[in-house]
Design a protein around this motif. Structure first.
Motif, mmCIF file in Angstrom:
data_model
loop_
_atom_site.group_PDB
_atom_site.id
_atom_site.type_symbol
_atom_site.label_atom_id
_atom_site.label_comp_id
_atom_site.label_asym_id
_atom_site.label_seq_id
_atom_site.Cartn_x
_atom_site.Cartn_y
_atom_site.Cartn_z
ATOM 1 N N UNK A 38 -0.484 2.740 -8.768
ATOM 2 C CA UNK A 38 -1.652 3.577 -8.513
ATOM 3 C C UNK A 38 -2.873 2.836 -9.047
ATOM 4 N N UNK A 39 -3.838 2.555 -8.179
ATOM 5 C CA UNK A 39 -5.036 1.816 -8.563
ATOM 6 C C UNK A 39 -6.267 2.680 -8.310
ATOM 7 N N UNK A 40 -7.102 2.791 -9.314
ATOM 8 C CA UNK A 40 -8.358 3.533 -9.179
ATOM 9 C C UNK A 40 -9.377 2.937 -10.140
ATOM 10 N N UNK A 41 -10.666 3.252 -9.981
ATOM 11 C CA UNK A 41 -11.671 2.715 -10.908
ATOM 12 C C UNK A 41 -11.595 3.405 -12.261
ATOM 13 N N UNK A 61 -1.119 1.116 -17.426
ATOM 14 C CA UNK A 61 -0.355 2.191 -18.054
ATOM 15 C C UNK A 61 1.031 2.280 -17.434
ATOM 16 N N UNK A 62 2.043 2.361 -18.291
ATOM 17 C CA UNK A 62 3.421 2.593 -17.859
ATOM 18 C C UNK A 62 3.929 3.826 -18.595
ATOM 19 N N UNK A 63 3.775 5.016 -18.007
ATOM 20 C CA UNK A 63 4.154 6.256 -18.695
ATOM 21 C C UNK A 63 5.619 6.303 -19.107
ATOM 22 N N UNK A 138 -7.979 0.668 -13.113
ATOM 23 C CA UNK A 138 -7.034 1.532 -13.815
ATOM 24 C C UNK A 138 -5.732 1.513 -13.025
ATOM 25 N N UNK A 139 -4.705 0.856 -13.567
ATOM 26 C CA UNK A 139 -3.445 0.649 -12.843
ATOM 27 C C UNK A 139 -2.316 1.372 -13.570
ATOM 28 N N UNK A 206 2.175 -3.502 -6.976
ATOM 29 C CA UNK A 206 0.868 -3.760 -7.594
ATOM 30 C C UNK A 206 0.015 -4.642 -6.695
ATOM 31 N N UNK A 207 0.606 -5.706 -6.160
ATOM 32 C CA UNK A 207 -0.139 -6.611 -5.268
ATOM 33 C C UNK A 207 -0.634 -5.853 -4.043
ATOM 34 N N UNK A 208 0.235 -5.072 -3.420
ATOM 35 C CA UNK A 208 -0.136 -4.339 -2.208
ATOM 36 C C UNK A 208 -1.255 -3.333 -2.487
ATOM 37 N N UNK A 209 -1.120 -2.582 -3.582
ATOM 38 C CA UNK A 209 -2.139 -1.586 -3.914
ATOM 39 C C UNK A 209 -3.493 -2.238 -4.185
#
Length: 519
Positions: A38-41, A61-63, A138-139, A206-209
């Protein structure tokens, strides 16, 4: 706006070890176990103190691991510098706050995805790219439960080792942790894996997102076309990042499956990634990645899936995973020490792999051309042991189906035999005795076409291919043998753009940790 991409885990059914060398092929099945990115600002607007537009913030973050890492991204050389990394473990009364080990796969994925944007964008797009980067990245990464072993959690709840008990766990369940010392100062994460290729799926997601978020590719349309150049871009960047993080150039079948789905795969020539080593010599990443993007990627992939009315099952024996790199190293050492025997063993194994591919191809074609006879045989054989399948060959149209089924079983038995021999010669447990007993018992069950150890073998989860409705009986039999049947099934879908955050419920353990151990 958040971008969510996912990539599947894999099962290498044939091609173990041989797939390391061209032109040997392997059949790799993608699964419904997926990793999500999940990628966001981080910021709604660009910060005034944006370090003179020279640095950007990245939060990972890895919950599930209760892990959070903060980085500074250099907009000049596109490299990450870790400025804070913490990991919080809870175990009853014990609460530990430690410096977390870094995740090289995600770090390399971030660096190479951003470098790809720089290498491919024209000057008029660079301002938009820099604005996105200055808002921070923010990943969040999440892996399906099937990538990991939750056997101890199930047993602790007093539940039977069944898929139903596994399904009762919350999605993206946090891991439990061992306390190594009585005073609680040394906490060690307990993360047993099932061998589905978590690092490849995570890197690819991660690369794709990131590539989609930065506007380099458009996953919304490319995922529908497995020959899309956008997917090829994801593949190249993910392969590069994964190999750099591993410290070696592997066969790449796990990343390829994470991108494209189920395929018959022949590896790329390792030389295509030779320029990636230049990054260590101080050459800018955007130059390195430009050379890699323009390289000759000669991997081969042919669409493959199991024939109709067949199912993939995976069973976790609870004996712990195996170290694929060390096993591969032992096999390579044996190859050099005894080239004559190793070449003969590889030749026989390659022939058996090809024979299984041929029988699967025949079965798929028979299902297409003679569906009624095919379905009738499968429906009958799923309730019988293989030794009685010949009874269903009552007419020519059914006889060819039975022959193909028995041919596939024979080929798999040959594959297992050659893999065991290879393990004995190399001194590594490719098919350990405990796995051999389990696989023999499984292949003797009603409706089981074949069973084996995936990939490099060892003590990871075993797989079985079942006919018709026989899966439920196999799952019950496995449970009585203390084998936990996973929820994994074949899913030919590769990397995908998701519509929303996959978590349906907030991960309670993460919230509790934040309350107990504030920053």
């Amino acid at each position: 706006m958040a971008i969510v991409a996912s990539a599947p885990g894999k099962v290498l059914m044939t091609g173990g070890y041989l797939i390391l060398e061209r032109p040997n092929a392997g059949i790799v099945l993608s699964t419904n176990a997926r990793f999500y990115a999940i990628v966001k600002p981080i910021y709604d607007e660009i910060k005034p103190d944006s370090w003179a537009w020279a640095w950007s913030d990245v939060k990972l973050t890895s919950p599930q691991l209760s892990r959070e890492s903060l980085y500074k991204l250099s907009l000049k050389n596109l490299t990450l510098q870790c400025v804070s990394s913490r990991q919080v473990f809870t175990n009853y009364a014990c609460v530990c706050l430690l410096f977390a080990s870094r995740n090289p796969f995600v770090e390399q994925a971030v660096q190479y995805a951003i470098a790809a944007a720089h290498a491919t964008f024209e000057k008029d797009k660079m301002d938009v790219l820099n604005k996105l980067l200055l808002q921070g990245l923010d990943i969040t990464i999440l892996g399906s439960n099937d990538f990991y072993s939750y056997r101890k959690q199930i047993e602790a709840r007093g539940l039977p080792l069944t898929p139903e008990a596994l399904a009762a766990l919350p999605s993206f369940t946090s891991f439990t942790f061992n306390v190594e010392e009585a005073n609680g100062k040394n906490c060690k994460p307990e993360v047993a894996k099932t061998g589905l290729g978590s690092s490849a799926a995570m890197t690819t997601a991660v690369v794709a997102a990131l590539l989609h978020y930065l506007g380099v590719i458009d996953l919304s349309s490319s995922c529908k076309d497995k020959k899309s150049s956008d997917l090829d871009m994801v593949h190249i960047i993910a392969q590069t990042a994964h190999c750099i993080a591993q410290g070696k150039v592997g066969s790449g079948f796990d990343v390829s499956s994470a991108v494209y789905g189920s395929y018959r795969y022949v590896r790329f020539s390792p030389e295509v990634l030779s320029s990636a080593q230049d990054a260590a010599k101080g050459i800018p990443l955007q130059e390195v990645i430009a050379n890699i993007l323009n390289g000759k990627w000669d991997h081969e992939r042919t669409i493959f899936s199991l024939p109709p009315l067949m199912s993939l099952l995976l069973g976790e024996p609870g004996t712990g995973g195996s170290s694929t790199p060390s096993m591969v190293g032992a096999v390579k050492k044996w190859q050099k020490a005894d080239p004559q025997t190793s070449q003969e063993t590889w030749r026989k194994l390659s022939e058996a792999n090809s024979a299984l591919e041929t029988q699967f191809s025949i079965l798929s074609k028979l299902a297409e051309e003679r569906w009624d006879a095919y379905k009738c045989v499968i429906d009958s054989c799923c309730m019988k042991k293989s030794e009685k399948w010949i009874e269903e060959a009552t007419e020519p149209s059914r006889e060819v189906v039975v022959e193909a089924l028995l041919g596939a079983r024979h080929a798999m038995l040959q594959i297992r035999n050659h893999l065991r021999q290879m393990g004995e010669f190399a001194g590594v447990p490719i098919e350990p005795e405990s796995q051999t007993r389990l696989l023999d018992i499984t292949m003797d069950m009603d409706g089981v076409l074949l069973a084996g150890v995936p990939g490099a073998g060892g003590f990871d989860a075993v797989f079985a291919v079942t006919l018709g409705d026989s899966s439920s009986n196999v799952i019950k039999a496995w449970s009585s043998l203390n084998i936990l049947a996973l929820l994994v099934r074949e899913d030919p879908r590769g990397v995908s753009l998701e519509s929303c955050d996959p978590r349906t419920n907030e991960i309670a353990s993460s919230v509790e940790v934040d309350k107990l151990c504030p920053p």
